[in-house]
Design a protein around this motif. Structure first.
Motif, PDB file in Angstrom:
ATOM      1  N   GLY A  23      10.549  30.397  -3.652  1.00  0.00           N
ATOM      2  CA  GLY A  23      11.085  29.812  -3.878  1.00  0.00           C
ATOM      3  C   GLY A  23      12.436  29.407  -4.553  1.00  0.00           C
ATOM      4  N   ALA A  24      13.313  31.094  -4.083  1.00  0.00           N
ATOM      5  CA  ALA A  24      14.331  30.949  -3.329  1.00  0.00           C
ATOM      6  C   ALA A  24      15.270  30.591  -2.621  1.00  0.00           C
ATOM      7  CB  ALA A  24      14.830  33.035  -4.275  1.00  0.00           C
ATOM      8  N   ALA A  25      13.812  30.999  -1.832  1.00  0.00           N
ATOM      9  CA  ALA A  25      14.403  30.462  -0.180  1.00  0.00           C
ATOM     10  C   ALA A  25      14.176  29.168   0.347  1.00  0.00           C
ATOM     11  CB  ALA A  25      12.946  31.136   0.942  1.00  0.00           C
ATOM     12  N   LEU A  26      13.332  28.495  -0.717  1.00  0.00           N
ATOM     13  CA  LEU A  26      12.446  27.298  -0.789  1.00  0.00           C
ATOM     14  C   LEU A  26      14.178  26.200  -1.496  1.00  0.00           C
ATOM     15  CD1 LEU A  26      11.655  24.585   0.156  1.00  0.00           C
ATOM     16  CD2 LEU A  26       9.656  24.707  -2.148  1.00  0.00           C
ATOM     17  N   GLY A  27      14.481  26.698  -2.240  1.00  0.00           N
ATOM     18  CA  GLY A  27      15.829  26.274  -3.091  1.00  0.00           C
ATOM     19  C   GLY A  27      17.213  26.078  -1.991  1.00  0.00           C
ATOM     20  N   GLN A  28      16.891  27.828  -0.905  1.00  0.00           N
ATOM     21  CA  GLN A  28      18.847  27.516  -0.419  1.00  0.00           C
ATOM     22  C   GLN A  28      17.880  27.243   1.168  1.00  0.00           C
ATOM     23  OE1 GLN A  28      18.578  31.733   1.330  1.00  0.00           O
ATOM     24  NE2 GLN A  28      20.933  31.886   0.079  1.00  0.00           N
ATOM     25  N   ALA A  29      16.995  26.702   0.944  1.00  0.00           N
ATOM     26  CA  ALA A  29      16.608  26.246   2.647  1.00  0.00           C
ATOM     27  C   ALA A  29      17.105  24.762   2.172  1.00  0.00           C
ATOM     28  CB  ALA A  29      15.040  25.629   2.949  1.00  0.00           C
ATOM     29  N   GLU A  30      16.759  23.966   0.807  1.00  0.00           N
ATOM     30  CA  GLU A  30      16.663  22.707   0.847  1.00  0.00           C
ATOM     31  C   GLU A  30      18.721  22.622   0.107  1.00  0.00           C
ATOM     32  OE1 GLU A  30      14.394  22.106  -2.794  1.00  0.00           O
ATOM     33  OE2 GLU A  30      12.511  21.376  -1.676  1.00  0.00           O
TER      34      GLU A  30
END
Length: 191
Positions: A2-9
């Motif tokens: 979730g954190a990686a996806l949020g950062q990527a977005e």
């Protein structure tokens, strides 16, 4: 994840904002960071979207080979996981890259496909953006640009108003749209 996806977005959104104001190197850096975080997640739709944005930024940086590679990978991914939003964005990237590489007929075909898909799924902003790419591939037909400008004004999309008005030679309208876009940027408006 979730954190990686949020950062990527977040990086992808920053890349998009940088691209909309013509800050190509910054856009390329943000899209690259987004891609580095998105690939391990494996979300095909989002990877295709980020690659399409990266290809546009690379065109702005005059890296046509990098732009071609990113656009072609994006196109393959978007076809594998078809979602109209991503596919239209990818088709516009393909049109831009093909146009800059001198393949005018291919550029026109991708732009026409992006317009048709945007119309079919009633995506007004994507339609307006695709119409700008259609005009760029076929500059002797300004009706696409007038249509893009009308949609951009109705939908209140300053970067598109600027792009269309600027290409049409409507200096005052382009200046007003650019001022609104810059004011929104300075205020941190990401809408």
């Amino acid at each position: 994840m979730g954190a990686a996806l949020g950062q990527a977005e977040a990086y992808a959104r920053l890349g998009l904002l940088q691209a909309r104001v013509g800050r190509w190197e910054e856009a390329r850096q943000r899209y690259t960071l987004a891609l580095e975080r998105m690939r391990p997640i494996g979300d095909t739709f989002r990877i295709a979207y980020v690659l399409a944005g990266l290809s546009e930024a690379q065109v702005g940086c005059k890296d046509l080979e990098g732009a071609r590679a990113a656009a072609e990978e994006s196109f393959l991914l978007a076809q594998a996981a078809p979602q109209p939003y991503a596919l239209v964005y990818v088709l516009m990237a393909m049109s831009l890259v093909r146009q800059r590489m001198g393949a005018g007929e291919e550029a026109l075909g991708y732009a026409q496909e992006a317009v048709a898909l945007s119309e079919r799924f009633e995506m007004a902003e994507h339609l307006a953006r695709a119409l700008v790419f259609l005009y760029d591939a076929q500059p002797d037909h300004p009706e696409a640009l007038y249509r893009a400008l009308a949609i951009a004004q109705k939908q209140d999309i300053p970067d598109l108003v600027w792009r269309a008005a600027h290409r049409l030679g409507h200096a005052l309208l382009a200046e007003e749209a650019l001022a609104r876009l810059e004011a929104g940027w300075e205020q941190g408006d990401t809408a």
